[in-house]
Design a protein around this motif. Structure first.
Motif, PDB file in Angstrom:
ATOM      1  N   LEU A  93       0.827  -1.202   0.000  1.00 43.60           N
ATOM      2  CA  LEU A  93       0.000   0.000   0.000  1.00 43.60           C
ATOM      3  C   LEU A  93       0.862   1.254   0.000  1.00 43.60           C
ATOM      4  CD1 LEU A  93      -2.787  -0.981   2.565  1.00 43.60           C
ATOM      5  CD2 LEU A  93      -3.118  -0.527   0.126  1.00 43.60           C
ATOM      6  N   ARG A  94       1.872   1.281   0.829  1.00 43.09           N
ATOM      7  CA  ARG A  94       2.741   2.456   0.935  1.00 43.09           C
ATOM      8  C   ARG A  94       3.474   2.712  -0.381  1.00 43.09           C
ATOM      9  NH1 ARG A  94       4.824   0.972   5.111  1.00 43.09           N
ATOM     10  NH2 ARG A  94       3.605   2.156   6.626  1.00 43.09           N
ATOM     11  N   LEU A  95       4.039   1.660  -0.977  1.00 44.14           N
ATOM     12  CA  LEU A  95       4.737   1.795  -2.254  1.00 44.14           C
ATOM     13  C   LEU A  95       3.786   2.298  -3.343  1.00 44.14           C
ATOM     14  CD1 LEU A  95       6.892  -1.477  -2.338  1.00 44.14           C
ATOM     15  CD2 LEU A  95       7.783   0.862  -2.426  1.00 44.14           C
ATOM     16  N   GLY A  96       2.585   1.734  -3.382  1.00 42.98           N
ATOM     17  CA  GLY A  96       1.612   2.121  -4.392  1.00 42.98           C
ATOM     18  C   GLY A  96       1.137   3.551  -4.234  1.00 42.98           C
ATOM     19  N   LEU A  97       0.891   3.962  -3.003  1.00 44.33           N
ATOM     20  CA  LEU A  97       0.438   5.328  -2.758  1.00 44.33           C
ATOM     21  C   LEU A  97       1.512   6.338  -3.138  1.00 44.33           C
ATOM     22  CD1 LEU A  97      -1.378   4.874   0.687  1.00 44.33           C
ATOM     23  CD2 LEU A  97      -2.433   5.315  -1.528  1.00 44.33           C
TER      24      LEU A  97
END
Length: 230
Positions: free
Chosen positions: A17-21
């Motif tokens: 999630l963090r990488l994608g955001l």
């Protein structure tokens, strides 16, 4: 066109999630069907301090139990859900010309119904977004084996598509939901394992995969509604 970040093999759902955001560089929302996966994703994001929006597609044929989960997560997490509905003219035309259960007559008819009730509203829901999140898991069905944790959604403007629970198995998911005491659809206790529209969903038998109860009259390789075309 967005750039897809490299995801380490040991990345957790929160890492994904963090990488994608970060890579999206803009608004990202969860497409929420109020499944265990979707509720877990909301909880994981909240725990990590990650800001994601939530939208839902009201097809007009959802179970009452699904709305109960929607209300429960709104209250628990203090979130506002953006609801999208099918164009009423299209639904009226479909039911007037083909009846209420045309989707059981052929694959083309079922795709037509899904397009009206899900795919077209999804297109509106994704407008202005830089990415969207799904609760898809690899073990759901043969149609999801080749998915990636973060990928480009070429059919929706080249935005990012995040599948943070892709490699979780059902045991991991259930353990997390129970540990966090997350809201659950009451139909799960009746043998349902994947819940969509009421007329297209039923309980599964022991030994069947999670999506065997979706469009049970069709072959496994056809069991997608069009939201996740590749």
């Amino acid at each position: 066109m967005k750039s897809v970040p490299e995801v380490p093999s040991n990345a957790s759902p929160q890492d994904i999630l963090r990488l994608g955001l970060e890579a999206a560089e803009g608004p990202v929302k969860l497409a929420c069907s109020f499944s265990l996966e979707d509720v877990a994703i909301i909880d994981l994001a909240k725990a990590a301090g990650l800001e994601i929006g939530v939208f839902a597609l009201d097809t007009g044929r959802l179970n009452e139990e699904t709305y109960e989960v929607a209300d429960a997560i709104s209250q628990r997490f203090g979130i506002s859900i953006d609801w999208y509905f099918p164009r009423h003219e299209a639904v009226e035309k479909l039911e007037r010309e083909k009846g209420l259960f045309s989707f059981r007559e052929s694959l083309d008819n079922r795709h037509e119904c899904c397009h009206i009730r899900k795919v077209e509203p999804l297109g509106r829901a994704l407008q202005g977004l830089s990415g969207w999140i799904t609760g898809m898991r690899r073990e759901h069905n043969v149609t999801r084996i080749d998915l990636k944790s973060i990928e480009l959604d070429q059919l929706n403007g080249g935005i990012l598509k995040l599948n943070p629970l892709l490699d979780w198995n059902e045991e991991q998911l259930l353990a997390y939901v129970q540990q966090q005491r997350l809201p659950q659809n009451r139909l799960l206790k009746e043998g349902y394992r994947s819940i969509g529209c009421a007329p297209c969903t039923r309980a599964v038998q022991p030994g069947e995969d999670a999506r065997a109860g979706r469009w049970w009259w069709e072959n496994p390789e056809h069991k997608e509604c069009g939201l996740h075309r590749r």
